[in-house]
Design an enzyme around this catalytic site. Structure first.
Site, PDB file in Angstrom:
ATOM      1  CB  SER A 124     117.829  70.286  52.265  1.00  0.00           C
ATOM      2  OG  SER A 124     118.320  69.880  50.912  1.00  0.00           O
ATOM      3  CE1 TYR A 157     120.354  75.249  51.397  1.00  0.00           C
ATOM      4  CE2 TYR A 157     120.584  73.338  50.378  1.00  0.00           C
ATOM      5  CZ  TYR A 157     120.112  74.105  50.882  1.00  0.00           C
ATOM      6  OH  TYR A 157     118.557  73.888  50.744  1.00  0.00           O
TER       7      TYR A 157
HETATM    8  P1  NAD Z   1     112.940  81.149  48.441  1.00  0.00           P
HETATM    9  O1  NAD Z   1     114.095  81.802  47.943  1.00  0.00           O
HETATM   10  O2  NAD Z   1     111.765  81.181  48.234  1.00  0.00           O
HETATM   11  O3  NAD Z   1     113.161  81.291  50.242  1.00  0.00           O
HETATM   12  C1  NAD Z   1     114.302  81.625  50.953  1.00  0.00           C
HETATM   13  C2  NAD Z   1     113.952  82.570  51.647  1.00  0.00           C
HETATM   14  O4  NAD Z   1     114.987  82.909  52.572  1.00  0.00           O
HETATM   15  C3  NAD Z   1     114.092  84.059  50.923  1.00  0.00           C
HETATM   16  O5  NAD Z   1     112.636  84.085  50.563  1.00  0.00           O
HETATM   17  C4  NAD Z   1     114.426  85.135  51.882  1.00  0.00           C
HETATM   18  O6  NAD Z   1     113.231  85.762  52.554  1.00  0.00           O
HETATM   19  C5  NAD Z   1     114.985  84.286  53.056  1.00  0.00           C
HETATM   20  N1  NAD Z   1     116.314  84.717  53.387  1.00  0.00           N
HETATM   21  C6  NAD Z   1     117.397  84.336  53.000  1.00  0.00           C
HETATM   22  N2  NAD Z   1     118.445  84.852  53.394  1.00  0.00           N
HETATM   23  C7  NAD Z   1     117.942  85.816  54.553  1.00  0.00           C
HETATM   24  C8  NAD Z   1     118.455  86.474  55.404  1.00  0.00           C
HETATM   25  N3  NAD Z   1     119.837  86.838  55.447  1.00  0.00           N
HETATM   26  N4  NAD Z   1     117.722  87.253  56.349  1.00  0.00           N
HETATM   27  C9  NAD Z   1     116.364  86.964  56.114  1.00  0.00           C
HETATM   28  N5  NAD Z   1     115.694  86.187  55.313  1.00  0.00           N
HETATM   29  C10 NAD Z   1     116.478  85.690  54.538  1.00  0.00           C
HETATM   30  O7  NAD Z   1     113.223  79.548  48.411  1.00  0.00           O
HETATM   31  P2  NAD Z   1     112.928  78.101  49.034  1.00  0.00           P
HETATM   32  O8  NAD Z   1     113.361  77.097  48.151  1.00  0.00           O
HETATM   33  O9  NAD Z   1     111.438  78.301  49.501  1.00  0.00           O
HETATM   34  O10 NAD Z   1     113.551  78.281  50.305  1.00  0.00           O
HETATM   35  C11 NAD Z   1     112.936  77.870  51.641  1.00  0.00           C
HETATM   36  C12 NAD Z   1     113.824  76.687  52.330  1.00  0.00           C
HETATM   37  O11 NAD Z   1     113.665  75.780  51.755  1.00  0.00           O
HETATM   38  C13 NAD Z   1     115.392  77.073  52.527  1.00  0.00           C
HETATM   39  O12 NAD Z   1     115.794  76.842  53.821  1.00  0.00           O
HETATM   40  C14 NAD Z   1     115.895  76.167  51.698  1.00  0.00           C
HETATM   41  O13 NAD Z   1     117.351  75.765  51.856  1.00  0.00           O
HETATM   42  C15 NAD Z   1     115.255  75.062  51.737  1.00  0.00           C
HETATM   43  N6  NAD Z   1     115.156  73.853  50.680  1.00  0.00           N
HETATM   44  C16 NAD Z   1     114.747  74.165  49.465  1.00  0.00           C
HETATM   45  C17 NAD Z   1     114.590  73.320  48.472  1.00  0.00           C
HETATM   46  C18 NAD Z   1     114.337  73.734  46.831  1.00  0.00           C
HETATM   47  O14 NAD Z   1     114.635  72.926  46.040  1.00  0.00           O
HETATM   48  N7  NAD Z   1     113.818  74.859  46.830  1.00  0.00           N
HETATM   49  C19 NAD Z   1     115.174  72.254  48.893  1.00  0.00           C
HETATM   50  C20 NAD Z   1     115.443  71.805  50.245  1.00  0.00           C
HETATM   51  C21 NAD Z   1     115.416  72.901  51.177  1.00  0.00           C
END
Ligand code: NAD
Ligand code: MG
Length: 331
Positions: free
Chosen positions: A223, A236
């Site tokens: 991130s 985080y």
């Molecule tokens: P999202 O909620 O769609 O995806 C996160 C997923 O993590 C969930 O769908 C869930 O299936 C999984 N998860 C969480 N806890 C879990 C557990 N204990 N066991 C199994 N699965 C678990 O949101 P996203 O934003 O697509 O997130 C995906 C990645 O992107 C994450 O690592 C997040 O930190 C990273 N990220 C997101 C952003 C943003 O702005 N959305 C920015 C930087 C990084």
């Protein structure tokens, strides 16, 4: 970096050329927002919903299907061109958000795809399984909690056995919960974030490596918070910095096996994680407004980076962290 740049250019160009209109707008409808099918160029400023966003909260972990507007994961726009033909991928958090967009892109590029997700996300996961199968590829749904080492080992074994091998691991599942102060973060909260974002990745990776042949790829989701931590995401942000560091160490180790290891560092993306406790309502309303692009990214806009890092053509690319941030922040 020459080959990475060429690869990214190929993937982005292919995607833009093939894309359809039909992404959701900020009213939750489907007014065109994605690049047009015939367009060879699309202006990124005019695409997709811009803030302000409407008030919404869901219980963790949230569902993409209940967001307004619905995120665009490339369901109606991504068209592949065989870049991952015959590959076998395991994607954690593949039910929604960035992981779903990667699952759709990988399947349409010719890969079989297994997804790991939480049992509460079954409705989102079913949609993804149908999309993978719709692309003519094998899909495996593996519900469970990656905070459990035994589950991580079983998930990898199930994926490898079910697909007849494993040559791409995307460690993408993540936990993000907003707290104004370190004083508000309980030991339980801290443990939850670290076990999901770090221990889960560690266990999944350890289990996957023995299955992976030379040429395989591991891609971790870091991130912008790794470099520029948000004031409300202390626990985080430190895990995301650790993921970037882990990526670089592991890349040095794994090249002895012919396995490449990279990470992607997203900026603000419109996903369930943000509307299920990941941001305060105040931050959500203006989500993405502070980026030079003036809006959040949609998951469909970052999936091509994962494709580029997974494909064999990017053979000199390892130990790198690629940003997709709308122009904000390092690296
Ligand atoms: P999202 O909620 O769609 O995806 C996160 C997923 O993590 C969930 O769908 C869930 O299936 C999984 N998860 C969480 N806890 C879990 C557990 N204990 N066991 C199994 N699965 C678990 O949101 P996203 O934003 O697509 O997130 C995906 C990645 O992107 C994450 O690592 C997040 O930190 C990273 N990220 C997101 C952003 C943003 O702005 N959305 C920015 C930087 C990084
Ligand atoms: Mg989800």
């Amino acid at each position: 970096m020459q080959s990475a740049a060429a690869g990214l250019a190929t993937v982005f160009a292919g995607n833009a050329l093939a894309a359809d209109p039909g992404a959701p707008d900020s009213s939750g409808g489907n007014a065109a927002a994605a690049p047009e099918a015939s367009a060879s160029l699309s202006d990124p400023r005019g695409l997709y919903p811009h803030p302000p966003f409407q008030d919404q909260q869901q219980p963790w972990p949230g569902l993409a299907s209940r967001m307004t507007p619905r995120p665009d994961h490339g369901e109606s726009s991504y068209r592949g061109s065989g870049l991952l033909a015959g590959r076998k991928a395991l994607i954690t958090g593949g039910d929604s958000g960035i992981g779903r967009a990667v699952a759709i892109a990988f399947a349409r590029e010719g890969a079989d795809v297994s997804i790991v997700y939480l049992p509460a996300e079954e409705p989102d996961a079913r949609e993804v399984v149908a999309l993978i199968r719709g692309a003519g590829r094998n899909a495996l749904a593996i519900p469970g909690d990656i905070r459990d080492e035994g589950f991580c080992q079983q998930a990898v074994d199930r994926a490898a056995n079910g697909m007849g091998g494993l040559d791409i691991l995307v460690n993408n599942a993540g936990r993000q919960h907003s707290h104004d102060s370190i004083l508000d973060i309980s030991t339980e909260d801290f443990d939850w974030t670290l076990r999901t974002n770090l221990y889960g990745m560690f266990w999944l990776t350890k289990s996957a490596i023995p299955h992976m042949p030379p040429g395989a790829a591991i891609i971790n989701t870091s991130s912008v918070n790794a470099y520029d931590p948000s004031i409300n995401l202390l626990d985080y942000a430190m895990t995301k910095a650790a993921i970037a560091n882990f990526t670089k160490s592991l890349a040095k180790q794994m090249i002895s096996r012919g396995i490449r290891v990279n990470a992607v560092a997203p900026g603000p993306f419109w996903t369930p994680l943000q509307v299920s406790g990941g941001q305060t309502m105040k931050n959500l309303e203006k989500f993405g407004a502070n980026t030079p692009m003036g809006r959040p990214g949609q998951p469909a806009e970052i999936a091509p980076v994962y494709v580029a890092l997974a494909m064999s053509r990017a053979s000199y690319v390892t130990g790198q962290v690629y940003g997709a941030t709308g122009g904000e922040g390092p690296p």
